[in-house]
Design an enzyme around this catalytic site. Structure first.
Site, PDB file in Angstrom:
ATOM      1  N   ASP A   7       0.866  -1.159   0.000  1.00  0.00           N
ATOM      2  CA  ASP A   7       0.000   0.000   0.000  1.00  0.00           C
ATOM      3  C   ASP A   7       0.917   1.227   0.000  1.00  0.00           C
ATOM      4  O   ASP A   7       2.122   1.124   0.247  1.00  0.00           O
ATOM      5  CB  ASP A   7      -0.879  -0.024   1.260  1.00  0.00           C
ATOM      6  CG  ASP A   7      -1.766   1.186   1.390  1.00  0.00           C
ATOM      7  OD1 ASP A   7      -2.356   1.608   0.371  1.00  0.00           O
ATOM      8  OD2 ASP A   7      -1.872   1.719   2.509  1.00  0.00           O
TER       9      ASP A   7
ATOM     10  N   ASP B 182      -0.182   4.958   1.202  1.00  0.00           N
ATOM     11  CA  ASP B 182      -0.409   5.882   2.320  1.00  0.00           C
ATOM     12  C   ASP B 182      -0.384   5.142   3.649  1.00  0.00           C
ATOM     13  O   ASP B 182      -1.160   4.219   3.878  1.00  0.00           O
ATOM     14  CB  ASP B 182      -1.744   6.596   2.134  1.00  0.00           C
ATOM     15  CG  ASP B 182      -1.756   7.427   0.862  1.00  0.00           C
ATOM     16  OD1 ASP B 182      -0.818   8.213   0.677  1.00  0.00           O
ATOM     17  OD2 ASP B 182      -2.674   7.270   0.052  1.00  0.00           O
TER      18      ASP B 182
END
Length: 257
Positions: free
Chosen positions: A9, A11
């Site tokens: 991922d 963020d």
């Protein structure tokens, strides 16, 4: 092509971008558009349960029918315009160097790449925003070694739906058992679990209290030599340096075969 992949991922995993990047950019954009509201940290923590920036704004407006924005009769067009400005503001923040990479992330990516693993990023954020973070945190040379950056509206449903991870697997030519994901949030972990991919969670500012029932391990961060990862839950897959490293990924991968 490697038979294994590390899928990240963006963020909260590459950098703790939500508090110091996205939230700041949203509020800056609301100010630029003259909107009569700003999001607090507590409000944003709740909004993070909704995947995607445009979707967050839509959800917020649905919860506040008293707010009437100019042009909201065509909400899709309005939200797209606001989000485009927000993405530009966010990239300016990232490019200014104000958001440092999280401990251990560049090290882990380079260890995996050096061992022949494919490494990719799968995010609900707009691809230009993810690109900016990837270059800022990993450096251009390491970013150029990535197998792909997948994000934004490339799939119909955002996290916690598994779509972005299934898309990444398809693009990499791998099955769920061949990959390990690093996530930081409940919605991201749910997406990885729904895609059938083993996942590591490295909690971020807004996600420390999220539940992660299917994670292999939950850590404060990935750790650096001399500053070990702190295990919060799950299996201790740290290597002899006390960090989440290539040996950790290989151990997780072996357990899936």
């Amino acid at each position: 092509m490697s038979g294994h992949a590390l899928i990240l991922d963006c963020d909260g995993v590459l950098a703790d971008t939500e508090k110091d990047g996205h939230l700041v950019a949203f509020n800056q954009t609301f100010d630029e558009f003259g909107y009569p509201f700003r999001w607090s940290e507590d409000e944003y923590a709740d909004l993070l349960k909704v995947g995607g920036g445009k979707e967050r704004m839509r959800h917020y407006l649905s919860q506040h029918p008293e707010i009437e924005l100019p042009g909201s009769d065509d909400l899709d067009t309005l939200l797209a315009r606001v989000h485009k400005q927000k993405s530009a503001d966010y990239q300016d923040i990232v490019n200014s160097g104000r958001i440092p990479g999280r401990p251990g992330i560049k090290r882990l990516v380079e260890e995996a790449l050096d061992a022949g693993w494919q490494v990719a990023i799968a995010s609900t954020s707009a691809v230009p925003s993810v690109e900016a973070v990837a270059v800022a945190v990993l450096g251009q040379a390491t970013r150029d070694r990535l197998a792909g950056i997948f994000g934004g509206d490339v799939v119909p449903a955002k996290k916690p739906a598994p779509d972005i991870y299934l898309y990444a697997l398809d693009q990499l030519g791998l099955s769920a058992g061949d990959a390990v994901v690093v996530e930081d949030s409940e919605s991201g972990a749910k997406a990885a679990a729904a895609a059938g991919i083993a996942h590591i969670v490295t909690v971020s500012h807004f996600t420390r209290d999220d539940p992660f029932p299917d994670a292999v391990v939950v850590v404060e961060n990935l750790g650096e030599p001399g500053s070990p990862a702190v295990v919060l839950a799950g299996d201790d897959v740290r290597d002899d340096r006390g960090v989440i490293g290539l040996e950790s990924l290989e151990r997780i991968a072996r357990s899936r075969t």
